[in-house]
Design an enzyme around this catalytic site. Structure first.
Site, PDB file in Angstrom:
ATOM      1  N   ASP A  12       0.879  -1.164   0.000  1.00 14.71           N
ATOM      2  CA  ASP A  12       0.000   0.000   0.000  1.00 14.71           C
ATOM      3  C   ASP A  12       0.918   1.216   0.000  1.00 14.71           C
ATOM      4  OD1 ASP A  12      -2.361   1.585   0.263  1.00 14.71           O
ATOM      5  OD2 ASP A  12      -1.966   1.758   2.403  1.00 14.71           O
ATOM      6  N   ASP A  14      -0.047   5.121   0.910  1.00 10.69           N
ATOM      7  CA  ASP A  14      -0.236   6.120   1.957  1.00 10.69           C
ATOM      8  C   ASP A  14      -0.204   5.475   3.335  1.00 10.69           C
ATOM      9  OD1 ASP A  14      -0.735   8.240   0.028  1.00 10.69           O
ATOM     10  OD2 ASP A  14      -2.668   7.285  -0.321  1.00 10.69           O
ATOM     11  N   GLY A  61      -8.267   3.603   3.330  1.00 11.04           N
ATOM     12  CA  GLY A  61      -8.016   2.450   2.469  1.00 11.04           C
ATOM     13  C   GLY A  61      -9.034   2.215   1.381  1.00 11.04           C
ATOM     14  N   ARG A  64     -12.029   6.700  -3.125  1.00 10.86           N
ATOM     15  CA  ARG A  64     -12.478   7.996  -2.615  1.00 10.86           C
ATOM     16  C   ARG A  64     -13.995   8.104  -2.486  1.00 10.86           C
ATOM     17  NH1 ARG A  64     -11.124  12.255  -6.717  1.00 10.86           N
ATOM     18  NH2 ARG A  64      -9.107  11.207  -6.541  1.00 10.86           N
ATOM     19  N   SER A 139      -5.900   5.198  -3.914  1.00  8.48           N
ATOM     20  CA  SER A 139      -5.815   6.593  -4.315  1.00  8.48           C
ATOM     21  C   SER A 139      -5.463   6.738  -5.789  1.00  8.48           C
ATOM     22  CB  SER A 139      -4.767   7.322  -3.472  1.00  8.48           C
ATOM     23  OG  SER A 139      -4.579   8.634  -3.936  1.00  8.48           O
ATOM     24  N   ASN A 141      -4.157   9.325  -6.782  1.00 12.26           N
ATOM     25  CA  ASN A 141      -2.969  10.170  -6.724  1.00 12.26           C
ATOM     26  C   ASN A 141      -1.675   9.383  -6.573  1.00 12.26           C
ATOM     27  OD1 ASN A 141      -4.430  12.737  -6.705  1.00 12.26           O
ATOM     28  ND2 ASN A 141      -5.113  12.108  -4.678  1.00 12.26           N
ATOM     29  N   ASP A 197      -1.458  -0.517   6.062  1.00  5.75           N
ATOM     30  CA  ASP A 197      -1.695   0.156   7.340  1.00  5.75           C
ATOM     31  C   ASP A 197      -3.176   0.359   7.612  1.00  5.75           C
ATOM     32  OD1 ASP A 197      -1.942   3.666   6.906  1.00  5.75           O
ATOM     33  OD2 ASP A 197      -1.963   2.198   5.298  1.00  5.75           O
TER      34      ASP A 197
END
Length: 253
Positions: A12, A14, A61, A64, A139, A141, A197
């Site tokens: 993952d 972020d 997680g 969006r 994400s 991003n 996380d």
């Protein structure tokens, strides 16, 4: 940690590789707090304020728009779905998601991003050993964040929210994005490691029966990550960096 037992490593982004989970947290908080304030005034209802726990319970997680939808449901609020190209001012699920994304990009542009040193050390060590790696992030991003951190070239695949949508893959906690990444790296689920996380990400790794699911506790809590299916939980990825054997010169010094 015997990395030779596995054929691929799926990270993952972020909160695992980069501290951008904090940027996401701040962006979600700013967006939802402003929305709830305005909505309370319009509806004459005192909606419960957004809290950090809401981030872990409803947003962390997930893709969006799923995060927007699930948080609104927790407050008994329903909005039209809208379209992905809705302006940030639109009172739709997509509009709120885009409003949050604008806030995220503003923070990223002004502050930049530096990856966790322990994560960089592990990524570099696995790269030196020729271990195939992918980033699997909800994400959209993710490519920009990896590029800003200078880590793009280490990964054979960047599975991000936009790509998942193009492929018709459901987001976490479904395991599909992880499974696709493993397949693209020539590995099976059983021979792949997932590092996550987020509760939803850990749950995805567990649901996909991956060979090893490692939870990284950046705030979700050891108990919660374990309950979601983590086989082991660490505080930082430097705990997974293997000690290099001492040279003869060093041993005799």
């Amino acid at each position: 940690m015997d990395w030779d037992l596995y054929d691929a490593v799926l990270f993952d982004l972020d909160g695992v590789v980069t501290p951008t989970a904090d940027v996401h947290k701040h962006a979600w908080e700013a967006m939802f707090t402003a929305f709830l304030t305005a909505r309370s005034a319009a509806d004459g209802v005192a909606y419960a304020p957004y809290t950090e726990q809401d981030y872990f319970d409803f947003v962390d997680g997930k893709p969006r728009y799923d995060g927007v939808r699930d948080f609104l449901a927790s407050r008994g609020i329903t909005l039209p779905e809208g379209e992905p190209d809705d302006p940030p001012t639109a009172q739709t699920v997509c509009g709120l998601g885009n409003r949050k994304n604008d806030a995220f990009n503003q923070i990223l542009a002004s502050e930049g991003v530096t990856a966790y040193p322990g994560s960089v050390a592990l990524i570099q060590q696995l790269h030196e050993r020729g271990k195939p790696m992918a980033v699997v992030s909800s994400s959209r991003n993710a490519p920009a964040v990896l590029a800003a951190a200078g880590l793009t070239d280490y990964f054979g695949l960047i599975m991000h929210g936009g790509l998942a949508e193009e492929l018709g893959l459901p987001g976490k906690p479904a395991p599909d994005t992880f499974t696709h990444a493993a397949e693209q790296l020539g590995a099976t689920n059983a021979r792949s490691v997932v590092l996550e996380d987020a509760i939803n990400g850990v749950a995805a790794g567990h649901a996909g029966a991956f060979g090893l699911v490692i939870g990284v506790d950046r705030g979700a809590g050891v108990e919660a990550l374990t309950a979601a299916g983590a086989d082991v939980v660490v505080q930082d990825l430097d705990e997974l960096v293997a000690d290099e054997p001492a040279t003869d010169e060093g041993a005799g010094a």
